[in-house]
Scaffold this motif. Structure first.
Motif, PDB file in Angstrom:
ATOM      1  N   HIS A 139      -3.411  -0.594  -4.411  1.00 56.73           N
ATOM      2  CA  HIS A 139      -2.198  -1.475  -3.866  1.00 56.73           C
ATOM      3  C   HIS A 139      -1.705  -2.252  -4.927  1.00 56.73           C
ATOM      4  O   HIS A 139      -2.182  -2.274  -6.124  1.00 56.73           O
ATOM      5  CB  HIS A 139      -2.870  -2.677  -3.026  1.00 56.73           C
ATOM      6  N   THR A 199       0.900  -1.276  -0.135  1.00 52.45           N
ATOM      7  CA  THR A 199      -0.085   0.181   0.011  1.00 52.45           C
ATOM      8  C   THR A 199       0.925   1.210   0.082  1.00 52.45           C
ATOM      9  O   THR A 199       2.243   1.169  -0.079  1.00 52.45           O
ATOM     10  CB  THR A 199      -1.028   0.037   1.096  1.00 52.45           C
ATOM     11  N   ILE A 254      -8.254  -2.882   0.479  1.00 53.57           N
ATOM     12  CA  ILE A 254      -7.249  -1.890   0.070  1.00 53.57           C
ATOM     13  C   ILE A 254      -7.343  -1.772  -1.510  1.00 53.57           C
ATOM     14  O   ILE A 254      -6.745  -2.530  -2.163  1.00 53.57           O
ATOM     15  CB  ILE A 254      -5.722  -2.125   0.540  1.00 53.57           C
ATOM     16  N   GLU A 307      -7.972  -8.577   3.065  1.00 57.31           N
ATOM     17  CA  GLU A 307      -6.910  -7.230   2.970  1.00 57.31           C
ATOM     18  C   GLU A 307      -6.832  -6.814   1.558  1.00 57.31           C
ATOM     19  O   GLU A 307      -6.861  -5.634   1.272  1.00 57.31           O
ATOM     20  CB  GLU A 307      -5.605  -7.712   3.621  1.00 57.31           C
TER      21      GLU A 307
END
Length: 221
Positions: A164, A145, A161, A157
């Motif tokens: 990324h 990230t 996000i 995850e």
């Protein structure tokens, strides 16, 4: 230090587990898990090869990847291609000319870092089958990230996000910079890549220890 969704530290891998030799229909096999990501890998061979696949100076390595739903053939073919290149590097194919070694991987559950899970499982299955290899290799995946690097990411995850990139490394034990394979999804700077390599060279020691213990435990059965 900020904890992750599953309460791990950024540089902490998920628990590893393996059961070797459970598939009696294979010459070698493993049920291998990294956290909730779980695969079954079987190895057949070296065995007689079809004429159209035969290579006079080395064994033919064939890789088949199967998902549970069989609804993503492009994903399967990409994994097969990447795994084939890595396994051809690993195996002493020249010691079994005019034969075939077939590696079949069943994806039982994908909760992130699937590629690395498959690579590590293939290594154990080849060892269980007694296939001669040049070196053990170890694979680690990273989620990157804006301000941190997360090792061995889970699907939650990755999904949460949006901005990324991901890096998957396959490292050998020969030295700190022995990169067998690497793959990047998204943009990654050289500085971040080098940091992933640095973290990976530490993480591979724990994977190596786990593999050695698993193989020793299996030999003592």
């Amino acid at each position: 230090m900020t904890k992750r969704i599953d309460n791990r530290n950024p540089n902490q891998m998920r628990p590893l587990s393996s059961i070797l030799g459970e598939n009696e229909n294979s010459d070698g096999s493993v049920i291998y898990s990294q956290g909730k990501t779980k695969v079954l890998v079987g190895v057949h061979g070296p065995k007689e090869v079809n004429t159209f696949k035969e290579q006079y100076d080395k064994a033919t390595v064939s890789v088949v990847v199967k998902t549970e739903q069989r609804d993503d053939l492009r994903k399967e073919k990409t994994l097969e291609k990447d795994l084939k290149g890595i396994l051809e590097y690993m195996i002493f194919t020249e010691r079994s000319p005019r034969s075939e070694i077939i590696i079949t991987a069943h994806i039982l559950n994908d909760d992130g870092s699937l590629f690395s899970t498959l690579v590590n499982a293939c290594v154990l299955a080849l060892c269980d089958a007694g296939i001669e290899i040049r070196s053990l290799v170890y694979s680690i995946t990273f989620l990157i990230t804006e301000n941190k690097i997360l090792i061995d990411p889970i699907e939650n995850e990755i999904a949460k996000i949006s901005n990324h990139s991901r890096v998957s490394l396959v490292l050998s034990k020969d030295n700190e910079d022995s990169i067998v394979f690497s793959k990047c999804i998204g943009l990654t700077s050289l500085e971040i890549y080098d940091k992933c390599l640095e973290i990976g060279n530490v993480a591979k020691l724990s994977i190596r220890k786990f593999m050695k213990q698993s193989l020793k435990k299996n030999q003592n059965k």
